[in-house]
Design an enzyme around this catalytic site. Sequence first.
Site, PDB file in Angstrom:
ATOM      1  N   LYS A  22      17.180  62.524  -4.038  1.00  7.88           N
ATOM      2  CA  LYS A  22      17.207  62.290  -2.399  1.00  7.88           C
ATOM      3  C   LYS A  22      16.920  60.562  -2.374  1.00  7.88           C
ATOM      4  CE  LYS A  22      13.250  62.105   0.418  1.00  7.88           C
ATOM      5  NZ  LYS A  22      12.706  60.848   0.875  1.00  7.88           N
ATOM      6  N   ASN A  23      15.748  60.738  -3.438  1.00  5.45           N
ATOM      7  CA  ASN A  23      15.150  59.088  -3.299  1.00  5.45           C
ATOM      8  C   ASN A  23      16.020  58.553  -4.245  1.00  5.45           C
ATOM      9  OD1 ASN A  23      13.398  59.549  -1.737  1.00  5.45           O
ATOM     10  ND2 ASN A  23      11.772  60.077  -3.516  1.00  5.45           N
ATOM     11  N   CYS A 118       3.310  55.410   7.833  1.00  5.92           N
ATOM     12  CA  CYS A 118       3.826  56.911   8.361  1.00  5.92           C
ATOM     13  C   CYS A 118       2.405  57.528   7.997  1.00  5.92           C
ATOM     14  CB  CYS A 118       4.971  56.199   7.720  1.00  5.92           C
ATOM     15  SG  CYS A 118       4.927  57.283   5.888  1.00  5.92           S
ATOM     16  N   ARG A 123       2.729  51.460   4.553  1.00  6.18           N
ATOM     17  CA  ARG A 123       3.421  51.655   3.910  1.00  6.18           C
ATOM     18  C   ARG A 123       4.086  49.908   4.192  1.00  6.18           C
ATOM     19  NH1 ARG A 123       6.574  57.121   2.786  1.00  6.18           N
ATOM     20  NH2 ARG A 123       7.349  55.837   0.783  1.00  6.18           N
ATOM     21  N   ASP A 305       4.517  61.550  -5.484  1.00  4.87           N
ATOM     22  CA  ASP A 305       5.339  63.057  -4.869  1.00  4.87           C
ATOM     23  C   ASP A 305       4.723  64.712  -4.943  1.00  4.87           C
ATOM     24  OD1 ASP A 305       6.058  60.922  -3.220  1.00  4.87           O
ATOM     25  OD2 ASP A 305       8.248  61.626  -4.133  1.00  4.87           O
ATOM     26  N   ARG A 397      13.430  67.085   5.698  1.00  2.00           N
ATOM     27  CA  ARG A 397      13.209  65.894   5.067  1.00  2.00           C
ATOM     28  C   ARG A 397      14.301  66.463   3.151  1.00  2.00           C
ATOM     29  NH1 ARG A 397       9.361  62.633   5.600  1.00  2.00           N
ATOM     30  NH2 ARG A 397      10.583  61.135   4.156  1.00  2.00           N
TER      31      ARG A 397
HETATM   32  C1  UD1 Z   1       9.226  55.613  -3.115  1.00  2.00           C
HETATM   33  C2  UD1 Z   1       9.717  56.755  -2.616  1.00  2.00           C
HETATM   34  C3  UD1 Z   1       8.758  58.354  -2.206  1.00  2.00           C
HETATM   35  C4  UD1 Z   1       7.419  57.512  -3.457  1.00  2.00           C
HETATM   36  C5  UD1 Z   1       7.173  56.159  -3.130  1.00  2.00           C
HETATM   37  C6  UD1 Z   1       6.573  56.299  -4.694  1.00  2.00           C
HETATM   38  C7  UD1 Z   1      12.003  56.926  -1.771  1.00  2.00           C
HETATM   39  C8  UD1 Z   1      13.243  56.948  -0.300  1.00  2.00           C
HETATM   40  N1  UD1 Z   1      10.524  57.014  -1.356  1.00  2.00           N
HETATM   41  O1  UD1 Z   1       8.609  54.920  -2.037  1.00  2.00           O
HETATM   42  O2  UD1 Z   1       9.310  58.840  -2.324  1.00  2.00           O
HETATM   43  O3  UD1 Z   1       6.496  58.026  -3.315  1.00  2.00           O
HETATM   44  O4  UD1 Z   1       8.164  55.956  -3.774  1.00  2.00           O
HETATM   45  O5  UD1 Z   1       7.295  56.566  -5.898  1.00  2.00           O
HETATM   46  O6  UD1 Z   1      12.518  56.688  -2.566  1.00  2.00           O
HETATM   47  N2  UD1 Z   1       3.659  48.580  -1.431  1.00  2.00           N
HETATM   48  C9  UD1 Z   1       3.108  47.859  -0.752  1.00  2.00           C
HETATM   49  N3  UD1 Z   1       3.962  46.375  -0.628  1.00  2.00           N
HETATM   50  C10 UD1 Z   1       5.370  46.680  -0.380  1.00  2.00           C
HETATM   51  C11 UD1 Z   1       5.852  47.618  -0.795  1.00  2.00           C
HETATM   52  C12 UD1 Z   1       4.966  49.175  -1.266  1.00  2.00           C
HETATM   53  O7  UD1 Z   1       2.096  47.237  -0.941  1.00  2.00           O
HETATM   54  O8  UD1 Z   1       6.286  45.604   0.456  1.00  2.00           O
HETATM   55  C13 UD1 Z   1       2.621  49.531  -2.289  1.00  2.00           C
HETATM   56  C14 UD1 Z   1       3.010  51.098  -0.209  1.00  2.00           C
HETATM   57  O9  UD1 Z   1       1.821  50.634   0.466  1.00  2.00           O
HETATM   58  C15 UD1 Z   1       1.783  52.157  -2.033  1.00  2.00           C
HETATM   59  C16 UD1 Z   1       3.325  51.415  -3.271  1.00  2.00           C
HETATM   60  O10 UD1 Z   1       3.289  50.162  -3.033  1.00  2.00           O
HETATM   61  O11 UD1 Z   1       0.836  52.064  -1.915  1.00  2.00           O
HETATM   62  C17 UD1 Z   1       3.852  52.085  -4.020  1.00  2.00           C
HETATM   63  O12 UD1 Z   1       5.305  52.394  -2.542  1.00  2.00           O
HETATM   64  P1  UD1 Z   1       6.849  52.351  -2.908  1.00  2.00           P
HETATM   65  O13 UD1 Z   1       6.746  51.865  -4.698  1.00  2.00           O
HETATM   66  O14 UD1 Z   1       7.040  51.077  -2.048  1.00  2.00           O
HETATM   67  O15 UD1 Z   1       7.275  53.080  -2.729  1.00  2.00           O
HETATM   68  P2  UD1 Z   1       8.418  53.555  -1.319  1.00  2.00           P
HETATM   69  O16 UD1 Z   1       9.769  52.845  -2.117  1.00  2.00           O
HETATM   70  O17 UD1 Z   1       8.030  52.679  -0.044  1.00  2.00           O
END
Ligand code: UD1
Length: 426
Positions: A22-23, A118, A123, A305, A397
């Site tokens: 999915k990711n 969420c 996030r 995850d 999902r």
């Molecule tokens: C992706 C995955 C999700 C997984 C996560 C971490 C997809 C669709 N989803 O989510 O399943 O749980 O990686 O492996 O691929 N953060 C910030 N600022 C930002 C972005 C992120 O502070 O602009 C922080 C978040 O709050 C969190 C951490 O970084 O604490 C990790 O988030 P991130 O790696 O961005 O996760 P996603 O890409 O949302």
Amino acid sequence: MDKYVIRGGRALEGKIAVHGAKNSILPILAASLLNCSGEPIRLKKVPHLHDVWAMLEILSKLGARVAHDGPDILLDTANVKCDQVPEALMREMRSSIFLMGPLLGRLGRVRVCYPGGCAIGERPINLHLEGLQALGAAVEERGSYIEARGRLRGAAITLAYPSVGATENLMLAAVTARGETVIRNAAREPEIIDLQNFLIKMGARVTGAGSPVITIKGGRDLHGGQYRTFPDRIVAGTYLLAAAITRGQVTVEEVVPEHLGALIRVLQKTGADLAAGDTVITVAGGRIKAAPRVDVHPYPGFPTDLQPPLVAYLTLADGTSTVIDHVFKNRFHHVQELRKMGARISLQGHQAVITGVSELKGAAVEAADLRAGAALVLAGLAARGETAVAGIKHIERGYEELPRALGLLGAKIERVAAVPGEGVRL
Ligand code: UD1
């Protein structure tokens, strides 16, 4: 509300293949927006998941032509002209944020609504927006909307944290930018490598995915092609934990064992027998030993995850385990539901302290998010009696036909639809 009803207490046995990630498929669908050539993209064996349908609906609304050919999806994005992601769809799926990069790069402007928090906690998207600004975009936040404009040019970007989504968004934007972009402290997850491989297939020049430094030489027109993603390592990990928590023996096929190194090490330390081949992993569960400390970190660390399914597994360990989630610090919705099944877990900040119990008992529980739902299903498989898991829209999902897959391994699990006007039939 539709539910999964599980009659627990059976050891899972057999073989199961894993569907596509999915990711990986979600950012790859977003990347398809970079193809203006009129040549179609064929994505092979796309998993049937709610998030995939939601992303395809967004692409259609933006002007893409989407066709299904058996398990494959054909995409023609030559006529995409719309620069606004529909609000309802954007809110439905947080990961639609990485449409910003390719739409901005292709059209010179984009308007999306703020995806908000969420169920798994805050996030933020600051790293996405700062990165786009570094590439030359003017970004404005107006209430719940974000607008970005400008012609992009290559830049050196150092992420303050190796965010998966920000790395992907910026890779996609950088492909359209003139000149070279270097992303430092990039996420190293296998899904980033998958995205790089796909972009290269479409004619982009990207190197370094899987390491903390990714280099993109932008400005080339992309074309169509065929691609199949990696298998879903989180689904594979869920099956391994399902086998181990029920003390069964299962061979998970069509996996990349290397992507599951952190989980394999924890399973071995907690008493499971594992054997890995090139594309298979066999696990045989037994008595579960406690894991004194598991730290959840970005890849190659233990994946966030799989933290909820791991917590479910450790509820039946001999002794006390501690799991600390350093990625999503509030991702513990499964804990209160697992307690309803007899689990002994206390939360201390962003760590769960799990005191093993000799058995779980079936209960009515509710999934608040995707992986919390997987944790409850695992607990239900091991529990005595019947467990009804509500909130399965979250589970669907990310897991394709989970009851059927687990049923193939001997689990008694049924999807029970709510009958309109009659409440829930159990
Ligand atoms: C992706 C995955 C999700 C997984 C996560 C971490 C997809 C669709 N989803 O989510 O399943 O749980 O990686 O492996 O691929 N953060 C910030 N600022 C930002 C972005 C992120 O502070 O602009 C922080 C978040 O709050 C969190 C951490 O970084 O604490 C990790 O988030 P991130 O790696 O961005 O996760 P996603 O890409 O949302």
